[in-house]
Motif scaffolding. Sequence first.
Motif, short mmCIF file in Angstrom:
data_model
loop_
_atom_site.label_atom_id
_atom_site.label_comp_id
_atom_site.label_asym_id
_atom_site.label_seq_id
_atom_site.Cartn_x
_atom_site.Cartn_y
_atom_site.Cartn_z
N LEU A 198 0.86 -1.18 0.00
CA LEU A 198 0.00 0.00 0.00
C LEU A 198 0.89 1.23 0.00
O LEU A 198 1.65 1.46 0.94
N PRO A 208 -6.93 6.80 -6.27
CA PRO A 208 -5.73 6.08 -6.70
C PRO A 208 -5.02 6.79 -7.83
O PRO A 208 -5.62 7.57 -8.58
N PHE A 240 -2.08 5.99 -3.56
CA PHE A 240 -3.33 6.63 -3.16
C PHE A 240 -3.02 7.97 -2.48
O PHE A 240 -2.06 8.08 -1.70
N TYR A 280 -5.92 1.06 5.46
CA TYR A 280 -5.07 -0.11 5.21
C TYR A 280 -5.88 -1.41 5.32
O TYR A 280 -5.78 -2.29 4.46
N ASN A 314 -9.12 -1.78 4.97
CA ASN A 314 -10.04 -1.84 3.83
C ASN A 314 -9.31 -2.27 2.56
O ASN A 314 -9.84 -3.05 1.76
N TRP A 315 -8.12 -1.75 2.40
CA TRP A 315 -7.31 -2.10 1.22
C TRP A 315 -6.95 -3.58 1.24
O TRP A 315 -7.00 -4.25 0.19
N TYR A 328 -9.96 -5.56 0.16
CA TYR A 328 -10.19 -5.42 -1.28
C TYR A 328 -9.14 -6.23 -2.05
O TYR A 328 -9.47 -6.90 -3.04
N ALA A 329 -7.88 -6.17 -1.58
CA ALA A 329 -6.81 -6.88 -2.28
C ALA A 329 -7.00 -8.38 -2.22
O ALA A 329 -6.61 -9.12 -3.12
#
Length: 380
Positions: free
Chosen positions: A106, A126, A136, A372, A374-375, A378-379
């Motif tokens: 990230l 992004p 981001f 972080y 949330n990322w 999603y990842a």
Amino acid sequence: MARWDIFCSVVDNYGDIGVTWRLARQLAAEQGHAVRLWVDELSAFVRLCPAANPDAESQLRSGVEVRHWREPFPAVEPAEVVIEAFACQLPPSYIEAMTARGSRRLWLNLEYLSAEDWVAGCHGLPSPQPGGLQKFFFFPGFVAGTGGLLREAELLARRRAFQADASARQAFLQSLGVVRVAGARLISLFAYENAGLAGWLDALAAGAQATQLLVPQGKILADLQVWLGDAQLAPGDQRRRGNLQIHVLPFLAQDDYDRLLWCCDLNAVRGEDSFIRAQWAGRPLLWHIYPQEEGAHWDKLEAFLALYGAELPSDVAAAHAAWWRAWNAGEGMEQAWPALLHAWPVLQQHAERWCDSQAARPDLATALEQFYLNWLSYAA
């Protein structure tokens, strides 16, 4: 526990390193992350953390690994979360290492603080980078949809306990060589060079109420020396003119600077780090915003004034805005200050309400942590 790398390039003041050092400490202490803070000018870092070694390539301070950022950049494993503070440029070799590792990192660009309307719309957007990486934009801010403000979990409780303890405040001021005069107004002054200082000092010296002006070492000392007619002012010096007593203080470590803000009735601050800390002090403040080319900083100033003054009576908001504009324009303080004093009781109450309203929102470190998480989801 994730590893975080924060990169800080010191420009010409202490705002960048001030913000990143506070953030690094909080991420380590409250979120439990392994944090490396890369700083290109350790001498600036030592001003904020006097126990630090200005010659060390690596040192552990307050649970944070502080690294000297210089070329050639060492071969290190990139962290899971990488923050480039205030649009500084990551070392090319570090970016290459992020690209080569295959696993995702990230990458965040922590932007400067602003109250402008467009900030919420850009927060979290992004930006695709070469090699398949993605960066981001992360914007601190004062409203929903932004990243919030730096604030440690127990900050306001510690501040209020200190302000309620007269003996603690007295002992702290005495450690700086300051004995508070009964009935005197206490003002801290930390600012860039400002041609408007003389007019304000004239008004304070001629005022009906005694004022003690506490001035940590910094750029504003040169203007103070001109007004006093002194060739050189040093920490420990005291001067009096009329009803104004001036105390020159040493440059303070961050925790001591917080206590100074908590002791004072009014705090004149500059840049970003001291600006945020003055808001958490719950006292009226005067902001000297960092001047930008072509006057771009005025938009930021006006945006904050509009937000801060939205719940003030119109006459109080007008007097407050005129005072801030005079300070940042470097003229007219002798007229703006007396007008402001009429609004003083309202501004005192508003400063505490503003602090409470901002504290009701997630702080910057918590917002970064949630972004972080949330990322990661999603990842996955």
